[in-house]
Design a protein around this motif. Structure first.
Motif, mmCIF file in Angstrom:
data_model
loop_
_atom_site.group_PDB
_atom_site.id
_atom_site.type_symbol
_atom_site.label_atom_id
_atom_site.label_comp_id
_atom_site.label_asym_id
_atom_site.label_seq_id
_atom_site.Cartn_x
_atom_site.Cartn_y
_atom_site.Cartn_z
ATOM 1 N N GLY A 315 0.823 -1.207 0.000
ATOM 2 C CA GLY A 315 0.000 0.000 0.000
ATOM 3 C C GLY A 315 0.852 1.249 0.000
ATOM 4 N N LEU A 316 1.915 1.243 0.805
ATOM 5 C CA LEU A 316 2.830 2.383 0.839
ATOM 6 C C LEU A 316 3.524 2.556 -0.506
ATOM 7 C CD1 LEU A 316 4.400 4.597 2.348
ATOM 8 C CD2 LEU A 316 6.006 2.814 3.103
ATOM 9 N N VAL A 317 4.005 1.456 -1.082
ATOM 10 C CA VAL A 317 4.676 1.529 -2.384
ATOM 11 C C VAL A 317 3.724 2.057 -3.446
ATOM 12 C CG1 VAL A 317 5.694 0.145 -4.231
ATOM 13 C CG2 VAL A 317 6.354 -0.278 -1.856
ATOM 14 N N LEU A 318 2.478 1.589 -3.432
ATOM 15 C CA LEU A 318 1.510 2.030 -4.433
ATOM 16 C C LEU A 318 1.255 3.528 -4.333
ATOM 17 C CD1 LEU A 318 -0.501 1.390 -6.675
ATOM 18 C CD2 LEU A 318 -2.194 0.848 -4.916
ATOM 19 N N VAL A 319 1.121 4.047 -3.125
ATOM 20 C CA VAL A 319 0.882 5.489 -2.948
ATOM 21 C C VAL A 319 2.046 6.287 -3.517
ATOM 22 C CG1 VAL A 319 0.681 7.333 -1.245
ATOM 23 C CG2 VAL A 319 -0.677 5.255 -0.988
ATOM 24 N N VAL A 320 3.274 5.888 -3.187
ATOM 25 C CA VAL A 320 4.451 6.634 -3.634
ATOM 26 C C VAL A 320 4.622 6.531 -5.146
ATOM 27 C CG1 VAL A 320 6.965 6.757 -3.496
ATOM 28 C CG2 VAL A 320 5.622 6.406 -1.418
ATOM 29 N N VAL A 321 4.526 5.311 -5.680
ATOM 30 C CA VAL A 321 4.729 5.111 -7.118
ATOM 31 C C VAL A 321 3.631 5.806 -7.916
ATOM 32 C CG1 VAL A 321 4.737 3.385 -8.955
ATOM 33 C CG2 VAL A 321 6.055 2.992 -6.868
ATOM 34 N N ALA A 322 2.376 5.670 -7.486
ATOM 35 C CA ALA A 322 1.271 6.302 -8.208
ATOM 36 C C ALA A 322 1.406 7.821 -8.201
ATOM 37 C CB ALA A 322 -0.059 5.880 -7.605
ATOM 38 N N ALA A 323 1.805 8.384 -7.062
ATOM 39 C CA ALA A 323 1.977 9.837 -6.985
ATOM 40 C C ALA A 323 3.086 10.302 -7.921
ATOM 41 C CB ALA A 323 2.282 10.249 -5.547
ATOM 42 N N TYR A 324 4.153 9.528 -7.997
ATOM 43 C CA TYR A 324 5.269 9.881 -8.880
ATOM 44 C C TYR A 324 4.880 9.750 -10.348
ATOM 45 C CZ TYR A 324 9.549 9.084 -11.545
ATOM 46 O OH TYR A 324 10.526 9.120 -12.507
ATOM 47 N N ILE A 325 4.274 8.633 -10.715
ATOM 48 C CA ILE A 325 3.962 8.361 -12.117
ATOM 49 C C ILE A 325 2.923 9.334 -12.661
ATOM 50 C CG2 ILE A 325 2.747 6.688 -13.583
ATOM 51 C CD1 ILE A 325 5.659 6.074 -13.290
ATOM 52 N N THR A 326 1.973 9.758 -11.831
ATOM 53 C CA THR A 326 0.880 10.624 -12.313
ATOM 54 C C THR A 326 1.174 12.101 -12.126
ATOM 55 O OG1 THR A 326 -0.252 10.461 -10.170
ATOM 56 C CG2 THR A 326 -0.850 8.847 -11.870
ATOM 57 N N MET A 327 2.340 12.445 -11.633
ATOM 58 C CA MET A 327 2.684 13.852 -11.437
ATOM 59 C C MET A 327 2.623 14.613 -12.768
ATOM 60 S SD MET A 327 6.242 15.435 -9.886
ATOM 61 C CE MET A 327 6.284 14.195 -8.597
ATOM 62 N N ASP A 328 1.820 15.674 -12.805
ATOM 63 C CA ASP A 328 1.726 16.547 -13.978
ATOM 64 C C ASP A 328 1.346 15.764 -15.239
ATOM 65 O OD1 ASP A 328 1.829 19.058 -15.174
ATOM 66 O OD2 ASP A 328 3.948 18.882 -15.716
ATOM 67 N N SER A 329 0.512 14.734 -15.075
ATOM 68 C CA SER A 329 0.182 13.861 -16.211
ATOM 69 C C SER A 329 -0.937 14.397 -17.085
ATOM 70 C CB SER A 329 -0.208 12.469 -15.702
ATOM 71 O OG SER A 329 -1.323 12.559 -14.843
ATOM 72 N N SER A 330 -1.567 15.499 -16.693
ATOM 73 C CA SER A 330 -2.692 16.020 -17.469
ATOM 74 C C SER A 330 -2.272 16.510 -18.846
ATOM 75 C CB SER A 330 -3.381 17.159 -16.699
ATOM 76 O OG SER A 330 -2.463 18.214 -16.453
ATOM 77 N N ALA A 331 -0.969 16.698 -19.048
ATOM 78 C CA ALA A 331 -0.496 17.199 -20.342
ATOM 79 C C ALA A 331 -0.501 16.119 -21.423
ATOM 80 C CB ALA A 331 0.918 17.764 -20.196
ATOM 81 N N ILE A 332 -0.712 14.855 -21.048
ATOM 82 C CA ILE A 332 -0.701 13.778 -22.031
ATOM 83 C C ILE A 332 -2.031 13.754 -22.779
ATOM 84 C CG2 ILE A 332 -0.488 11.291 -22.345
ATOM 85 C CD1 ILE A 332 1.160 11.223 -19.773
ATOM 86 N N PRO A 333 -2.026 13.802 -24.113
ATOM 87 C CA PRO A 333 -3.293 13.842 -24.869
ATOM 88 C C PRO A 333 -4.073 12.551 -24.745
ATOM 89 C CG PRO A 333 -1.421 13.573 -26.349
ATOM 90 C CD PRO A 333 -0.847 13.841 -24.990
ATOM 91 N N SER A 334 -5.409 12.671 -24.702
ATOM 92 C CA SER A 334 -6.271 11.503 -24.605
ATOM 93 C C SER A 334 -7.658 11.852 -25.118
ATOM 94 C CB SER A 334 -6.352 10.999 -23.153
ATOM 95 O OG SER A 334 -6.909 11.996 -22.321
ATOM 96 N N GLY A 335 -8.474 10.831 -25.359
ATOM 97 C CA GLY A 335 -9.852 11.054 -25.793
ATOM 98 C C GLY A 335 -10.385 9.861 -26.566
ATOM 99 N N TRP A 336 -11.699 9.840 -26.791
ATOM 100 C CA TRP A 336 -12.325 8.768 -27.543
ATOM 101 C C TRP A 336 -11.921 8.846 -29.005
ATOM 102 C CZ3 TRP A 336 -14.371 4.909 -24.953
ATOM 103 C CH2 TRP A 336 -14.867 5.135 -23.668
ATOM 104 N N GLN A 337 -11.810 7.699 -29.639
ATOM 105 C CA GLN A 337 -11.441 7.665 -31.046
ATOM 106 C C GLN A 337 -12.535 8.271 -31.924
ATOM 107 O OE1 GLN A 337 -8.590 6.966 -32.161
ATOM 108 N NE2 GLN A 337 -7.687 5.117 -31.322
ATOM 109 N N PHE A 338 -13.753 8.270 -31.445
ATOM 110 C CA PHE A 338 -14.868 8.819 -32.216
ATOM 111 C C PHE A 338 -15.560 9.872 -31.343
ATOM 112 C CE2 PHE A 338 -15.795 4.837 -30.174
ATOM 113 C CZ PHE A 338 -16.875 5.115 -29.364
ATOM 114 N N ARG A 339 -15.605 11.084 -31.805
ATOM 115 C CA ARG A 339 -16.232 12.157 -31.033
ATOM 116 C C ARG A 339 -17.556 12.596 -31.641
ATOM 117 N NH1 ARG A 339 -10.713 13.350 -30.515
ATOM 118 N NH2 ARG A 339 -10.033 13.577 -28.357
ATOM 119 N N ASP A 340 -17.830 12.181 -32.859
ATOM 120 C CA ASP A 340 -19.087 12.534 -33.506
ATOM 121 C C ASP A 340 -19.421 11.436 -34.504
ATOM 122 O OD1 ASP A 340 -17.931 13.253 -36.236
ATOM 123 O OD2 ASP A 340 -16.866 14.676 -34.958
ATOM 124 N N PRO A 341 -20.669 11.371 -34.972
ATOM 125 C CA PRO A 341 -21.067 10.283 -35.884
ATOM 126 C C PRO A 341 -20.223 10.204 -37.145
ATOM 127 C CG PRO A 341 -23.000 11.410 -35.019
ATOM 128 C CD PRO A 341 -21.815 12.205 -34.562
#
Length: 513
Positions: A315-341
């Motif tokens: 549990g301790l390792v997961l908290v530390v690793v997850a916090a490190y890996i997701t730091m400032d991760s919002s800059a990575i592009p993402s989204g559904w492959q289809f946004r309109d018909p």
């Protein structure tokens, strides 16, 4: 064998005894070795922190790891009846596959190794954690660094000249563990041979997909996997040649989950797997999670899974690793492959063809053969869903999270070809055809490595490698999935101050040159 009696429907279920399972829920030598291999980099990751947090993290990891030597244990399972010759063949296979993949630069290495070499170099030559200047802002290396840390640690001690040998050895050790775990699923030499061929040459019909769009037979050195443009499901040889840092934790994690499916031992090791895998590859952790969740017997083993005494280190390792890996991760592009018909109408036909060629034909034959186990059905569902969402510039989610599911399909195909109860002759022939066409496409990877000119590790730093890759004459913007602004004060307060990385041409502190 000509019998048309259907295959057992559950090749992975331990309540129907099969090779490779430990019915009493025990851990054996392979399990312990695989867990040590996956956990060791997290122990080294403690070196990124100030002395007190580092000691606390290292102590937690060591204490959690020691618990795998307590409780039920199984006797070591040799590669009988091969004996020492089996181990020698296993080692030769591991070293040969690793060498021909380009790791260590014994042969041609794919372009991704420019960046990978740079990350390894920075970790070896810079006190942890490495820091950079990105568009005027101070950032630190925030990436899944587990694969690099053992080799980088050796490079720190013995110098950068050992990096090629160190990363080759570390990778070959991981490949050897995968081969060992896979061989334990078999009882006869013929089964091991078939399984080795299937796992090594496993891949989708990328050759036909590429020909469908290009209308020509592809060059023998062409990388075929991106024919669908929106996603790829990589062959085993492609994974080893391009992304061993993702492939090794996926393969080892999948073998561990399948060996302990619905057993108390999975409840013992699952928190460890899900805590340490993100430091290897968070996307592999995402792909492995459904199999862990379904493989657990929640009704019987929830107490063991959630025991604070046993599981608090992870549990301790997961908290530390997850916090490190997701730091400032919002800059990575993402989204559904289809946004309109309109977008979906263009995407859907290629999606159907992609699913059919990459895994659909094989999955259909396995179902017709009578295989109905939960891991296989889950794998098919995961592979159907992953292409629908895009994460990362190159849709890394589909490429990496698919690896555990593809491993399940490969193991099921080998089982269908070697099971004591015969697969119907027509289905067996179909499986051989599907696997053979996939192998032709997969062979492009080692063929390119053996025919293209070898190049040596340059010694460039990460920013220099990024600039060269993007053709920039000056500093280039660093990719957001490798670096992050230190915007989590509680975490960065526990970490050492990032050390600015020097370009390779600049003399290092204490350098006698």
């Amino acid at each position: 064998m000509t019998s048309n009696q259907p295959l057992p429907a559950h090749p992975f279920e331990p309540d129907r005894p099969a090779p490779g399972h430990l019915p009493t829920g025990q851990l054996d030598a392979f399990d312990q070795a695989a867990l040590v291999y996956l956990v060791l980099p997290v122990l080294l990751f403690a070196g990124w922190f100030l002395p007190v947090p580092a000691l606390a993290l290292a102590a937690a990891v060591l204490w959690g790891l020691s618990r795998f030597w307590h409780g039920p244990r199984a006797a070591a399972q040799p590669l009988a009846p091969w004996g020492w010759m089996g181990w020698l063949m296993l080692a030769a296979l591991a070293v040969g596959l690793t060498a021909v993949s380009g790791t260590g630069h014994l042969v041609f290495a794919n372009t991704d190794w420019h960046i990978r070499d740079a990350v390894l170099r920075d970790l070896a030559e810079t006190p942890w954690p490495p820091g950079y200047l990105n568009d005027g802002q101070s950032v630190l290396l925030r990436a899944p660094v587990a694969y690099y840390l053992p080799a980088a640690a050796l490079g720190t001690v013995f110098g950068s000249s050992v990096l090629d040998a160190a990363i080759l050895t570390w990778t070959a050790l991981g490949v050897g563990l995968v081969a060992w775990g896979a061989a334990l699923r078999c009882t006869r030499p013929r089964e091991r041979l078939v399984l080795a061929l299937v796992l090594v040459m496993f891949g989708g019909w990328d050759l036909l997909g590429d020909m469908y769009f290009e209308l020509v037979w592809p060059a023998s050195t062409k990388h075929l996997e991106w024919w669908a443009t929106f996603a790829q499901y990589s062959s085993s040889l492609t994974l080893l040649a391009w992304v061993p840092n993702h492939a090794l934790p996926a393969w080892l994690g999948t073998l561990l989950v399948l060996r302990h499916w619905r057993q108390p031992s999975l409840a013992r090791i699952a928190p460890c797997l899900m805590a340490v895998t993100p430091l290897w590859s968070p996307l592999i952790a995402i792909g492995l999670a459904p199999f862990v969740l379904l493989g657990l017997d929640w009704r019987r083993h929830a107490g063991l899974l959630l025991s604070p005494l046993r599981q608090w280190p992870w549990g301790l390792v997961l908290v530390v690793v997850a916090a490190y890996i997701t730091m400032d991760s919002s800059a990575i592009p993402s989204g559904w492959q289809f946004r309109d018909p309109a977008t979906f109408s263009r995407f859907f036909p290629t999606y159907v063809l992609f699913c059919l060629l990459e895994f659909g034909l094989l999955a259909g034959l396995l179902l017709l053969a009578g295989l109905r186990d939960r891991p296989l059905l889950l794998a098919i569902g995961v592979l159907l869903l992953l292409p629908l969402y895009r994460f990362g510039e190159a849709n890394d989610l589909a490429m990496r999270a698919s690896v555990p599911a593809l491993m399940v399909l490969a193991l099921a195909a080998a089982h269908a070809l070697t099971a004591p109860t015969a697969t119907p002759r027509g289905i067996r022939a179909g499986l051989v055809l599907v696997l053979a066409v996939g192998a032709i496409g997969a062979w492009h990877e080692p063929w390119r490595a053996l025919t293209e000119p070898r190049w040596a590790r340059s010694g460039d730093s990460f920013p220099e490698a990024v600039a060269i890759e993007r053709g920039a004459t000056g500093p280039a913007e660093l990719p957001p999935h490798y670096v992050a602004r230190p915007n989590r004060p509680w975490l960065t307060g526990l970490m050492r101050t990032p050390t600015p990385v020097l370009p390779h041409a600049a003399p290092q502190p204490g350098d006698s040159r």
